[in-house]
Motif scaffolding. Structure first.
Motif, PDB file in Angstrom:
ATOM      1  N   HIS A 101      20.221  -9.183   8.925  1.00  0.00           N
ATOM      2  CA  HIS A 101      19.136  -9.475  10.035  1.00  0.00           C
ATOM      3  C   HIS A 101      17.683  -9.764   9.770  1.00  0.00           C
ATOM      4  CE1 HIS A 101      22.389  -9.221  13.234  1.00  0.00           C
ATOM      5  NE2 HIS A 101      22.730  -8.181  12.770  1.00  0.00           N
ATOM      6  N   ALA A 102      17.220  -8.782   8.756  1.00  0.00           N
ATOM      7  CA  ALA A 102      16.016  -8.916   8.350  1.00  0.00           C
ATOM      8  C   ALA A 102      15.692 -10.334   7.727  1.00  0.00           C
ATOM      9  CB  ALA A 102      15.568  -7.852   7.365  1.00  0.00           C
ATOM     10  N   GLU A 103      16.500 -10.970   6.778  1.00  0.00           N
ATOM     11  CA  GLU A 103      16.494 -12.237   6.389  1.00  0.00           C
ATOM     12  C   GLU A 103      16.363 -13.056   7.354  1.00  0.00           C
ATOM     13  OE1 GLU A 103      18.631 -15.206   3.327  1.00  0.00           O
ATOM     14  OE2 GLU A 103      19.814 -13.864   4.382  1.00  0.00           O
ATOM     15  N   ILE A 104      17.361 -13.216   8.288  1.00  0.00           N
ATOM     16  CA  ILE A 104      17.255 -14.143   9.253  1.00  0.00           C
ATOM     17  C   ILE A 104      16.207 -14.275  10.255  1.00  0.00           C
ATOM     18  CG2 ILE A 104      18.481 -14.659  11.657  1.00  0.00           C
ATOM     19  CD1 ILE A 104      21.117 -13.752  10.378  1.00  0.00           C
ATOM     20  N   ARG A 105      15.538 -13.003  10.468  1.00  0.00           N
ATOM     21  CA  ARG A 105      14.341 -13.061  11.436  1.00  0.00           C
ATOM     22  C   ARG A 105      13.077 -13.475  10.425  1.00  0.00           C
ATOM     23  NH1 ARG A 105      15.248  -7.662  12.141  1.00  0.00           N
ATOM     24  NH2 ARG A 105      14.056  -7.114  10.583  1.00  0.00           N
ATOM     25  N   GLU A 106      13.063 -13.248   9.397  1.00  0.00           N
ATOM     26  CA  GLU A 106      11.857 -13.925   8.232  1.00  0.00           C
ATOM     27  C   GLU A 106      12.033 -15.287   8.118  1.00  0.00           C
ATOM     28  OE1 GLU A 106       8.955 -12.482   7.370  1.00  0.00           O
ATOM     29  OE2 GLU A 106       9.682 -10.865   8.658  1.00  0.00           O
ATOM     30  N   LYS A 107      13.339 -15.592   7.766  1.00  0.00           N
ATOM     31  CA  LYS A 107      13.581 -17.067   7.495  1.00  0.00           C
ATOM     32  C   LYS A 107      13.347 -18.075   8.493  1.00  0.00           C
ATOM     33  CE  LYS A 107      17.865 -18.590   6.171  1.00  0.00           C
ATOM     34  NZ  LYS A 107      19.234 -18.787   5.554  1.00  0.00           N
ATOM     35  N   THR A 108      13.752 -17.578   9.738  1.00  0.00           N
ATOM     36  CA  THR A 108      13.357 -18.329  10.696  1.00  0.00           C
ATOM     37  C   THR A 108      11.937 -18.722  11.009  1.00  0.00           C
ATOM     38  OG1 THR A 108      15.176 -17.026  12.097  1.00  0.00           O
ATOM     39  CG2 THR A 108      13.525 -18.457  13.531  1.00  0.00           C
ATOM     40  N   GLU A 109      10.968 -18.148  10.577  1.00  0.00           N
ATOM     41  CA  GLU A 109       9.591 -18.551  10.850  1.00  0.00           C
ATOM     42  C   GLU A 109       9.321 -18.884   9.193  1.00  0.00           C
ATOM     43  OE1 GLU A 109       7.065 -18.542  13.126  1.00  0.00           O
ATOM     44  OE2 GLU A 109       9.001 -18.393  14.459  1.00  0.00           O
ATOM     45  N   HIS A 110       9.740 -18.344   8.488  1.00  0.00           N
ATOM     46  CA  HIS A 110       9.178 -18.612   6.833  1.00  0.00           C
ATOM     47  C   HIS A 110      10.297 -19.085   5.911  1.00  0.00           C
ATOM     48  CE1 HIS A 110       5.524 -16.474   8.006  1.00  0.00           C
ATOM     49  NE2 HIS A 110       6.276 -15.734   8.537  1.00  0.00           N
ATOM     50  N   PRO A 111      10.480 -20.438   5.876  1.00  0.00           N
ATOM     51  CA  PRO A 111      11.606 -20.913   5.356  1.00  0.00           C
ATOM     52  C   PRO A 111      11.762 -20.568   3.834  1.00  0.00           C
ATOM     53  CG  PRO A 111      10.710 -22.687   6.599  1.00  0.00           C
ATOM     54  CD  PRO A 111       9.899 -21.470   6.534  1.00  0.00           C
ATOM     55  N   MET A 112      10.663 -20.241   3.269  1.00  0.00           N
ATOM     56  CA  MET A 112      10.568 -19.986   1.691  1.00  0.00           C
ATOM     57  C   MET A 112      11.102 -18.473   1.607  1.00  0.00           C
ATOM     58  SD  MET A 112       9.697 -22.793   0.509  1.00  0.00           S
ATOM     59  CE  MET A 112      10.490 -23.601   1.899  1.00  0.00           C
ATOM     60  N   GLN A 113      11.376 -17.834   2.605  1.00  0.00           N
ATOM     61  CA  GLN A 113      11.770 -16.478   2.347  1.00  0.00           C
ATOM     62  C   GLN A 113      13.381 -16.427   2.516  1.00  0.00           C
ATOM     63  OE1 GLN A 113       9.324 -13.382   4.563  1.00  0.00           O
ATOM     64  NE2 GLN A 113       7.548 -14.459   4.061  1.00  0.00           N
ATOM     65  N   ARG A 114      13.976 -16.059   1.410  1.00  0.00           N
ATOM     66  CA  ARG A 114      15.706 -16.454   1.453  1.00  0.00           C
ATOM     67  C   ARG A 114      15.978 -15.133   0.316  1.00  0.00           C
ATOM     68  NH1 ARG A 114      16.019 -22.538   0.415  1.00  0.00           N
ATOM     69  NH2 ARG A 114      14.218 -23.431   1.769  1.00  0.00           N
ATOM     70  N   ILE A 115      17.231 -14.900   0.666  1.00  0.00           N
ATOM     71  CA  ILE A 115      17.994 -13.773  -0.300  1.00  0.00           C
ATOM     72  C   ILE A 115      18.657 -14.891  -1.194  1.00  0.00           C
ATOM     73  CG2 ILE A 115      20.006 -12.491  -0.898  1.00  0.00           C
ATOM     74  CD1 ILE A 115      19.336 -10.999   2.022  1.00  0.00           C
ATOM     75  N   MET A 116      18.511 -14.522  -2.293  1.00  0.00           N
ATOM     76  CA  MET A 116      19.156 -15.700  -3.490  1.00  0.00           C
ATOM     77  C   MET A 116      20.465 -15.027  -3.943  1.00  0.00           C
ATOM     78  SD  MET A 116      15.744 -16.136  -6.074  1.00  0.00           S
ATOM     79  CE  MET A 116      16.936 -16.820  -7.602  1.00  0.00           C
ATOM     80  N   SER A 117      20.566 -13.776  -3.898  1.00  0.00           N
ATOM     81  CA  SER A 117      21.847 -13.017  -4.408  1.00  0.00           C
ATOM     82  C   SER A 117      22.091 -11.775  -3.782  1.00  0.00           C
ATOM     83  CB  SER A 117      22.024 -13.205  -5.856  1.00  0.00           C
ATOM     84  OG  SER A 117      21.363 -11.971  -6.408  1.00  0.00           O
ATOM     85  N   PHE A 118      23.220 -11.252  -3.510  1.00  0.00           N
ATOM     86  CA  PHE A 118      23.537 -10.110  -3.110  1.00  0.00           C
ATOM     87  C   PHE A 118      24.986  -9.601  -3.748  1.00  0.00           C
ATOM     88  CE2 PHE A 118      22.481  -8.058   1.157  1.00  0.00           C
ATOM     89  CZ  PHE A 118      23.290  -7.037   1.148  1.00  0.00           C
ATOM     90  N   ARG A 119      24.834  -8.351  -4.279  1.00  0.00           N
ATOM     91  CA  ARG A 119      25.979  -8.188  -5.100  1.00  0.00           C
ATOM     92  C   ARG A 119      26.223  -6.242  -5.038  1.00  0.00           C
ATOM     93  NH1 ARG A 119      22.611  -9.545  -8.721  1.00  0.00           N
ATOM     94  NH2 ARG A 119      22.437  -8.342 -10.800  1.00  0.00           N
TER      95      ARG A 119
END
Length: 167
Positions: A101-119
């Protein structure tokens, strides 16, 4: 132009992330603004009016690769997050949802803010992000929601944030 530094007493132990001027620190940001509109050939983010955004590209947009897609292709994260502890293991699904949810919130306004990997690895969750601000935002969201111990270290020369949260 750099903003004035807050007094050292404003930072707790392990908190050394300053206000960042990404144009000067992040090697994946262009030193100069693009001369006209552009569209990322990979993710379709649009560069216009000096910033990346989610929009329809203008007809005269030039195809480029955005900074986030270049980081992902190079497999060179700007933010590294490690999450550990019994509470984290017992509430892993809830924590993953908070992070998404934090990623979706940020990425909606700031396309350069993304999760690259999650493990998951050795009883920890490990997350890599394309931007130091997203990593910090995730850490602060964890701390707000669940308390725990949050520490981070920012390496200005490498424009790299390493963050650890545990509970």
């Amino acid at each position: 132009m750099h903003s004035a530094q807050p007094p050292l007493s404003a930072f707790g132990p392990g908190r050394h992330l300053q206000a960042l001027d990404e144009q000067h620190h992040d090697p994946y940001q262009n030193d100069e603004k693009l001369s006209g509109p552009a569209v990322c050939e990979k993710c379709a983010a649009v560069y216009e009016s000096g910033r990346w955004q989610w929009a329809l590209p203008p007809a005269d947009a030039v195809a480029v690769r955005c900074p986030a897609c270049r980081r992902i292709a190079d497999r060179l994260a700007a933010g590294y997050i490690s999450i550990s502890g019994n509470f984290a293991r017992e509430h892993q699904e809830e924590i993953i949802n908070l992070i998404r949810h934090a990623e979706i919130r940020e990425k909606t306004e700031h396309p350069m803010q993304r999760i690259m990997s999650f493990r998951a690895e050795d009883g920890r969750l490990l997350i890599e992000t394309t931007d130091v601000h997203l990593a910090r935002g995730i850490g602060e969201a964890l701390e707000r929601a669940y308390k725990g111990d949050l520490t981070f270290h920012y390496n200005e020369a490498a424009h790299l944030l390493r963050l650890h949260w545990q509970r």
